[in-house]
Write an enzyme that holds these catalytic residues in place. Structure first.
Site, PDB file in Angstrom:
ATOM      1  N   THR B 146       0.857  -1.227  -0.218  1.00 50.06           N
ATOM      2  CA  THR B 146       0.282   0.052  -0.005  1.00 50.06           C
ATOM      3  C   THR B 146       0.852   1.262  -0.207  1.00 50.06           C
ATOM      4  OG1 THR B 146      -0.270  -0.097   2.525  1.00 50.06           O
ATOM      5  CG2 THR B 146      -2.003  -1.184   1.186  1.00 50.06           C
ATOM      6  N   LYS B 168       3.622  -7.136   4.063  1.00 56.79           N
ATOM      7  CA  LYS B 168       3.479  -5.686   4.077  1.00 56.79           C
ATOM      8  C   LYS B 168       3.081  -4.818   4.913  1.00 56.79           C
ATOM      9  CE  LYS B 168       0.244  -3.402   3.513  1.00 56.79           C
ATOM     10  NZ  LYS B 168      -0.430  -2.391   4.462  1.00 56.79           N
ATOM     11  N   THR B 179       0.695  -8.042  13.290  1.00 56.62           N
ATOM     12  CA  THR B 179       0.463  -6.879  12.712  1.00 56.62           C
ATOM     13  C   THR B 179       0.669  -6.946  11.268  1.00 56.62           C
ATOM     14  OG1 THR B 179       1.632  -5.997  14.676  1.00 56.62           O
ATOM     15  CG2 THR B 179       1.138  -4.514  13.261  1.00 56.62           C
ATOM     16  N   GLU B 259       6.068   4.635   7.350  1.00 57.25           N
ATOM     17  CA  GLU B 259       5.659   5.842   7.005  1.00 57.25           C
ATOM     18  C   GLU B 259       6.458   6.996   7.362  1.00 57.25           C
ATOM     19  OE1 GLU B 259       1.030   4.270   5.703  1.00 57.25           O
ATOM     20  OE2 GLU B 259       1.528   5.612   7.481  1.00 57.25           O
ATOM     21  N   ASN B 378      -0.076  10.757   6.174  1.00 59.72           N
ATOM     22  CA  ASN B 378      -1.405  10.390   6.934  1.00 59.72           C
ATOM     23  C   ASN B 378      -2.462  11.548   7.099  1.00 59.72           C
ATOM     24  OD1 ASN B 378      -0.994   7.470   7.548  1.00 59.72           O
ATOM     25  ND2 ASN B 378       0.843   8.345   8.615  1.00 59.72           N
ATOM     26  N   SER B 383      -7.883  11.544   1.130  1.00 59.95           N
ATOM     27  CA  SER B 383      -8.603  12.433   0.399  1.00 59.95           C
ATOM     28  C   SER B 383      -7.870  12.583  -1.038  1.00 59.95           C
ATOM     29  CB  SER B 383      -8.482  13.827   1.264  1.00 59.95           C
ATOM     30  OG  SER B 383      -7.000  13.906   1.601  1.00 59.95           O
TER      31      SER B 383
END
Lengths: 383, 383
Positions: B146, B168, B179, B259, B378, B383
């Site tokens: 992702t 992933k 997780t 991230e 994040n 959006s």
């Protein structure tokens, strides 16, 4: 206003040179009586700063004549020397005012792990004492700021009595027992056990329910001092409401000035089986970094609310959860609800309602979004 | 390599059109036997995605013939329709492969609260099945990404048997039971209860001890499939070590690709009274946003480590805590230790050691720093 709104108190705020910037960094609040009753609540962090350890002992006596507060250094994790410095600070205040050090509460805020510059702090106490006055409340509130962008004060007027207060805090705000430094004063003629009851009830519903970043301080202190100078002993319920109102007002101001925040998030958990469940769920939502980022991006990402609820032990069934953001029920029965595009998130205040459909209890937790400014401010704080 | 490193497995990864970007988004892993034993661990989040609810039931049977995984949508909080979609996905795989849907595990990842585009997913399964091959492991690993910037695979070679895997995950990484999405395969000839034991032991010490952002997913799934194609039944301890090694390798890769992270933080808690204490303290440190910001700023702010330890229930005395950052004991006996300027924090890996001086147990938790890039990524994800 501030801590000098209630009769019987004088205060001062000065620059002692503790902060290298030269900004005000030392505040003194004195209760001139006739009564000197007091109550306090402190951080539940097990690593407690020297002034917290000291003031906890002072408060056990039930009387406080003066509170000395410094910004520019937390005096936390400073070992035996740090405790001696706090003791010396209280002794100095006692000397200058002609009182006992056992009735002098001390509070410090700033960086953890540094000894305070006592060669500046002790002369600063003499300077502050010389400036004590009935209008010194504002200056005292200014002197306890660290990363705060504004100083915070509040006043409640009862019938023949009043409660005033000041607070500092912009980060490391997460509920323990109390959060941040707060001094409240009242001219009500009440004893320390009544003050203690009213203060604990108020902090449980106000300071304990704000959570800017999930980080609990080593220095949190909330003090309530009563001078009795009004000669009025209000009914308990009326007084408790006054204390709660001032605490709620100051707590809201703390969230409104949280480090780097662009949104204040009001999280109301409803339909909970117990109040404890509601608080646990509210805090879990308040501390979810992904959700805090989404709110910053004005993204009504209700999936992150559900994933936060799912980590709690509260009573609920996943397929009966409902979530509203700014009044739009974007999640119904654990799935997609109203159109998320209907959610208007342009304003600073964002309201999240999480309905657990498991009872009739509720709680409100206030939090902030997570922003790049928060990261910047806190990656450079001590360097 | 990856899930096709062990004999008996074929895999494929294709673009089914679930992601609007057109990137690969569907992976299929098939166990061609002779054995089809399997074990799985899933998120402990009480809000579980439809594929988790489905796969938990499949794993109760002990046999798994195929795993179908999609990125581009988590199928979480999607109600009865979401569960029907997962069921239809498993049925489609069963049809195409000529097996029972009751032996097809399903895993999904992506945004919560959106139904999957079944008109694209179902034809994608046919396309993937047509491309199944003994070298399909890499493509499968790529198709489950992702926000991952790289795909993650690992292999362990035993004597006459091997374990391979793919993973992933780049955010919402916090230990529940497991997780993220992980599929491990082995050609060892072992039954499902042995696999289950080895997998639970491995995840407890690897995936359960990484924490990128404190956020627990609704979709976490770790599967271990055994084909028995090697004809070898290794000793339990040797096999368990192989599984643990592959899990540890993949867990480390997940932290390395978290991230927005600029630092990987290895938190070792020593001197704990119990292993549970060590893990609780390690997680508290790992989740402290202020510390995570400080590490990002290359600031050895040990006060924030102590304030995090102080919020736990672990056995310790505040004045016996020691903290080292990158080998420099900046905090000794709860106070100032060696010169913080000695700490070199230029490199990506940062090592924090917290010595509780309360016993001889220890644990290692891996975490990341908190950065403006994390906030940006994040706050714009959906959006």
């Amino acid at each position: 206003m501030s801590v000098t709104a209630a009769k019987g108190f004088t205060a001062a705020g000065i620059a002692a040179g503790i902060k290298e910037s030269g900004n005000p960094d030392l505040a003194l609040v004195v209760n001139n009586g006739p009564r000197r009753a007091a109550a306090g609540v402190f951080t539940s962090n097990r690593v407690k700063a020297a002034p917290v350890l000291w003031s906890e002992q002072v408060l056990k006596g039930g009387d406080v004549t003066a509170v000395v507060l410094n910004s520019g250094g937390a005096n936390a994790c400073t070992g035996p020397q740090g405790f001696q410095d706090t003791h010396a600070t209280a002794e100095k205040v006692a000397d200058v005012l002609g009182h006992s050090a056992g009735e002098v509460a001390v509070a410090s805020t700033g960086l953890i792990g540094l000894l305070l510059p006592m060669d500046k702090l002790l002369p600063g106490i003499e300077k502050a004492a010389a400036q004590l006055g009935e209008h010194g409340g504002e200056k005292a509130a200014i002197a306890i700021k660290t990363t705060d962008t504004v100083h915070k004060t509040a006043v409640y007027e009862g019938e023949g009595w009043s409660v005033g207060g000041m607070a500092k805090g912009a980060g490391m705000l997460a509920p323990g027992l109390a959060t941040m430094l707060v001094v409240l004063t009242t001219n009500a003629d009440l004893d320390s056990s009544t003050l203690d009851k009213a203060l604990r009830e108020a902090t449980r519903l106000t300071f304990d329910r704000i959570d800017s970043d999930g980080c609990m301080s080593t220095n949190d202190t909330v003090l309530l001092l009563a001078s009795g100078a009004s000669g009025t002993a209000p009914e308990y319920d009326a007084f408790a409401e006054g204390v709660r109102t001032v605490c709620g007002d100051l707590a809201r101001q703390l969230i409104g000035d949280a480090e780097g925040a662009s949104k204040d998030i009001r999280i109301e958990v409803t339909g909970a089986a117990t109040e404890d469940d509601a608080v646990e769920v509210g805090r879990s939502i308040a501390r979810n970094n992904l959700l805090k980022c989404a709110i910053h991006g004005e993204d009504p990402n209700w999936g992150r609310v559900l994933s936060a609820i799912g980590t709690t032990r509260a009573a609920f069934e996943p397929d009966r959860l409902n979530v509203a953001i700014n009044g739009v029920w974007v999640c119904k029965n654990g799935g997609v609800g109203e159109d998320r595009d209907l959610v208007d998130m342009r304003y600073r205040e964002v309201r999240i309602t999480a309905d657990l459909s498991a009872g009739s209890e509720s709680a409100v937790i206030w939090a902030n979004d997570l922003t790049a400014d928060y990261v910047h401010e806190n990656s450079a704080y001590s360097s």
